[in-house]
Design an enzyme around this catalytic site. Structure first.
Site, PDB file in Angstrom:
ATOM      1  N   SER A  70       0.840  -1.203   0.000  1.00  0.00           N
ATOM      2  CA  SER A  70       0.000   0.000   0.000  1.00  0.00           C
ATOM      3  C   SER A  70       0.864   1.238   0.000  1.00  0.00           C
ATOM      4  O   SER A  70       2.008   1.210   0.471  1.00  0.00           O
ATOM      5  CB  SER A  70      -0.877   0.011   1.258  1.00  0.00           C
ATOM      6  OG  SER A  70      -1.540   1.252   1.389  1.00  0.00           O
ATOM      7  N   TYR A  91      -2.436  -0.929  11.007  1.00  0.00           N
ATOM      8  CA  TYR A  91      -2.493  -1.407   9.611  1.00  0.00           C
ATOM      9  C   TYR A  91      -1.248  -1.015   8.821  1.00  0.00           C
ATOM     10  O   TYR A  91      -0.656  -1.852   8.124  1.00  0.00           O
ATOM     11  CB  TYR A  91      -3.750  -0.816   8.964  1.00  0.00           C
ATOM     12  CG  TYR A  91      -3.886  -1.015   7.467  1.00  0.00           C
ATOM     13  CD1 TYR A  91      -4.346  -2.227   6.943  1.00  0.00           C
ATOM     14  CD2 TYR A  91      -3.599   0.022   6.573  1.00  0.00           C
ATOM     15  CE1 TYR A  91      -4.501  -2.394   5.567  1.00  0.00           C
ATOM     16  CE2 TYR A  91      -3.750  -0.138   5.202  1.00  0.00           C
ATOM     17  CZ  TYR A  91      -4.207  -1.343   4.706  1.00  0.00           C
ATOM     18  OH  TYR A  91      -4.357  -1.516   3.350  1.00  0.00           O
ATOM     19  N   LYS A 144       1.646  -3.080   6.196  1.00  0.00           N
ATOM     20  CA  LYS A 144       1.886  -2.808   4.771  1.00  0.00           C
ATOM     21  C   LYS A 144       3.368  -2.499   4.527  1.00  0.00           C
ATOM     22  O   LYS A 144       3.925  -2.871   3.490  1.00  0.00           O
ATOM     23  CB  LYS A 144       0.977  -1.669   4.307  1.00  0.00           C
ATOM     24  CG  LYS A 144      -0.485  -2.077   4.289  1.00  0.00           C
ATOM     25  CD  LYS A 144      -0.733  -3.112   3.194  1.00  0.00           C
ATOM     26  CE  LYS A 144      -1.871  -4.029   3.459  1.00  0.00           C
ATOM     27  NZ  LYS A 144      -2.104  -5.011   2.384  1.00  0.00           N
TER      28      LYS A 144
HETATM   29  N1  LIG Z   1      -8.817  -0.554  -1.141  1.00  0.00           N
HETATM   30  C1  LIG Z   1      -7.738   0.203  -0.885  1.00  0.00           C
HETATM   31  O1  LIG Z   1      -7.811   1.440  -0.844  1.00  0.00           O
HETATM   32  C2  LIG Z   1      -6.427  -0.421  -0.654  1.00  0.00           C
HETATM   33  C3  LIG Z   1      -6.276  -1.768  -0.432  1.00  0.00           C
HETATM   34  N2  LIG Z   1      -5.032  -2.275  -0.218  1.00  0.00           N
HETATM   35  C4  LIG Z   1      -4.854  -3.692   0.040  1.00  0.00           C
HETATM   36  O2  LIG Z   1      -5.418  -4.435  -1.007  1.00  0.00           O
HETATM   37  C5  LIG Z   1      -5.745  -5.720  -0.532  1.00  0.00           C
HETATM   38  C6  LIG Z   1      -7.122  -6.079  -1.016  1.00  0.00           C
HETATM   39  O3  LIG Z   1      -8.052  -5.212  -0.408  1.00  0.00           O
HETATM   40  P1  LIG Z   1      -9.379  -4.701  -1.111  1.00  0.00           P
HETATM   41  O4  LIG Z   1      -9.585  -5.396  -2.398  1.00  0.00           O
HETATM   42  O5  LIG Z   1      -9.362  -3.227  -1.098  1.00  0.00           O
HETATM   43  O6  LIG Z   1     -10.448  -5.134  -0.017  1.00  0.00           O
HETATM   44  P2  LIG Z   1     -11.682  -6.140  -0.050  1.00  0.00           P
HETATM   45  O7  LIG Z   1     -12.239  -6.119   1.312  1.00  0.00           O
HETATM   46  O8  LIG Z   1     -12.572  -5.811  -1.194  1.00  0.00           O
HETATM   47  O9  LIG Z   1     -11.000  -7.542  -0.361  1.00  0.00           O
HETATM   48  C7  LIG Z   1     -10.245  -8.219   0.602  1.00  0.00           C
HETATM   49  C8  LIG Z   1     -10.428  -9.710   0.392  1.00  0.00           C
HETATM   50  O10 LIG Z   1      -9.634 -10.397   1.366  1.00  0.00           O
HETATM   51  C9  LIG Z   1     -10.445 -11.405   1.955  1.00  0.00           C
HETATM   52  N3  LIG Z   1      -9.993 -11.701   3.306  1.00  0.00           N
HETATM   53  C10 LIG Z   1     -10.120 -10.920   4.411  1.00  0.00           C
HETATM   54  N4  LIG Z   1      -9.617 -11.546   5.474  1.00  0.00           N
HETATM   55  C11 LIG Z   1      -9.159 -12.744   5.038  1.00  0.00           C
HETATM   56  C12 LIG Z   1      -8.526 -13.837   5.681  1.00  0.00           C
HETATM   57  N5  LIG Z   1      -8.282 -13.834   7.001  1.00  0.00           N
HETATM   58  N6  LIG Z   1      -8.184 -14.917   4.927  1.00  0.00           N
HETATM   59  C13 LIG Z   1      -8.448 -14.940   3.609  1.00  0.00           C
HETATM   60  N7  LIG Z   1      -9.044 -13.931   2.948  1.00  0.00           N
HETATM   61  C14 LIG Z   1      -9.390 -12.848   3.659  1.00  0.00           C
HETATM   62  C15 LIG Z   1     -11.847 -10.832   1.942  1.00  0.00           C
HETATM   63  O11 LIG Z   1     -12.844 -11.828   2.105  1.00  0.00           O
HETATM   64  C16 LIG Z   1     -11.884 -10.144   0.595  1.00  0.00           C
HETATM   65  O12 LIG Z   1     -12.299 -11.003  -0.434  1.00  0.00           O
HETATM   66  C17 LIG Z   1      -5.595  -5.671   0.990  1.00  0.00           C
HETATM   67  O13 LIG Z   1      -4.382  -6.284   1.352  1.00  0.00           O
HETATM   68  C18 LIG Z   1      -5.542  -4.186   1.278  1.00  0.00           C
HETATM   69  O14 LIG Z   1      -4.801  -3.893   2.434  1.00  0.00           O
HETATM   70  C19 LIG Z   1      -3.914  -1.518  -0.264  1.00  0.00           C
HETATM   71  C20 LIG Z   1      -4.018  -0.191  -0.496  1.00  0.00           C
HETATM   72  C21 LIG Z   1      -5.270   0.458  -0.696  1.00  0.00           C
HETATM   73  C1  LIG Z   2      -8.483   0.974   3.294  1.00  0.00           C
HETATM   74  C2  LIG Z   2      -7.961   2.350   3.055  1.00  0.00           C
HETATM   75  O1  LIG Z   2      -8.914   3.145   2.464  1.00  0.00           O
HETATM   76  C3  LIG Z   2      -6.793   2.322   2.167  1.00  0.00           C
HETATM   77  O2  LIG Z   2      -5.921   1.305   2.591  1.00  0.00           O
HETATM   78  C4  LIG Z   2      -4.734   1.631   2.219  1.00  0.00           C
HETATM   79  O3  LIG Z   2      -3.796   0.884   2.312  1.00  0.00           O
HETATM   80  C5  LIG Z   2      -4.703   3.001   1.663  1.00  0.00           C
HETATM   81  O4  LIG Z   2      -3.694   3.699   2.214  1.00  0.00           O
HETATM   82  C6  LIG Z   2      -6.013   3.566   2.028  1.00  0.00           C
HETATM   83  O5  LIG Z   2      -5.927   4.245   3.244  1.00  0.00           O
END
Ligand SMILES: NC(=O)C1=CN([C@@H]2O[C@H](COP(=O)(O)OP(=O)(O)OC[C@H]3O[C@@H](n4cnc5c(N)ncnc54)[C@H](O)[C@@H]3O)[C@@H](O)[C@H]2O)C=CC1
Ligand SMILES: C[C@H](O)[C@@H]1OC(=O)[C@H](O)[C@@H]1O
Length: 253
Positions: free
Chosen positions: A143, A156, A160
């Site tokens: 991230s 968090y 990251k």
């Molecule tokens: N959405 C954002 O702004 C950002 C997201 N990220 C990272 O991207 C990655 C994906 O997140 P998003 O797609 O945004 O969120 P999301 O909530 O849409 O997807 C996350 C997925 O991980 C799964 N998950 C959660 N806990 C779990 C566990 N214990 N075991 C297996 N699966 C699990 C969920 O069921 C879901 O399908 C994360 O690592 C998040 O930290 C990084 C930077 C920004």
């Molecule tokens: C979940 C937040 O909106 C998102 O997660 C990150 O890792 C980014 O920095 C944003 O804060």
């Protein structure tokens, strides 16, 4: 096609960034394995979409914070898909909470899923790739928060930063096996993880105003960078981190 006949595996592929990357990998010619904590029924449309591209799809329900999940996932991949070429550690949680009264359970859970989960999975994927002897690519979804802070993300952001560091050290450890390790650093991408946080419209507008490209990201914005880093187009890229944030990080004034 950038991933023709490769086996692509991803954690947290049931939604958001993981789902978008899994679907793009199938469009780019890969067979796709997904693990996530949700039951298989809710992933069925994604598996159907992968198969509609003429590719094989595999799903394993599991919690990445339990190290057995990594062994189960890699075993299922090798038995059903015959090997592993590209591995993406993506599953993560971000339960927004203030610092001074953060419950220890929230810290332990966040570190367990985001950092330990990534470590277990990357280690298992790397062992499989080493045993195959044909190299591979590992990508971790870190991230922008590896580089900057957040008052409600003190539990968090270190996870990251840890994932970013894990890819750097893995790149060093695995280079001699032809395994490349890189991270993507998304900015704010509109997904379920931040739906509640972004329901504060003042905060949402303030965040958008800092982004030179003028919008928050969509999950699909990560799919291309992840596929690129997994492909032979990136064959001399390892230990790198790719910001995918619409320019937010560099926008000081
Ligand atoms: N959405 C954002 O702004 C950002 C997201 N990220 C990272 O991207 C990655 C994906 O997140 P998003 O797609 O945004 O969120 P999301 O909530 O849409 O997807 C996350 C997925 O991980 C799964 N998950 C959660 N806990 C779990 C566990 N214990 N075991 C297996 N699966 C699990 C969920 O069921 C879901 O399908 C994360 O690592 C998040 O930290 C990084 C930077 C920004
Ligand atoms: C979940 C937040 O909106 C998102 O997660 C990150 O890792 C980014 O920095 C944003 O804060």
């Amino acid at each position: 096609m950038l991933l023709k006949d490769k086996v692509f595996a991803i954690t947290g592929g049931a939604a958001g960034i993981g789902r978008a990357a899994a679907l793009e990998a199938a469009r780019q010619g890969a067979d796709v394995a997904i693990t996530d904590i949700v039951p298989e029924e809710s992933v069925q449309p994604i598996l159907d979409a992968i198969r509609a591209e003429g590719r094989r799809a595999l799903y394993l329900q599991g919690d990445v914070s339990a190290h057995e999940t990594a062994t189960r996932f890699i075993t299922a991949i090798t038995e059903e898909l015959g090997g592993l070429d590209i591995f993406v550690s993506n599953a993560g949680i971000c339960p927004f909470h203030a610092f001074l009264d953060l419950p220890p359970e929230t810290l332990i859970k966040t570190v367990g899923v985001n950092l330990l989960g990534a470590y277990f999975m990357v280690q298992a994927a790397a062992n499989q790739m080493v045993s195959q002897g044909r190299g591979g690519a590992i990508i971790a979804v870190s991230s922008i928060s590896a580089l900057v802070g957040g008052a409600y993300q003190t539990h968090y952001t270190p996870t990251k930063a840890g994932i970013h560091s894990l890819m750097q050290s893995s790149a060093v450890a695995l280079g001699k096996f032809g395994i490349r390790c890189n991270s993507v650093l998304p900015g704010t991408i509109r997904t379920a993880i931040n739906e509640e946080d972004l329901s504060d419209k003042t905060k949402e507008e303030a965040m958008i105003s800092r982004i030179p490209l003028g919008r928050l990201g969509a999950p699909e914005d990560l799919a291309g960078p992840i596929v690129f880093l997994g492909s032979s187009m990136a064959s001399y890229v390892t230990g790198a981190s790719l910001l995918v944030d619409g320019g937010c990080f560099v926008n000081l004034q």
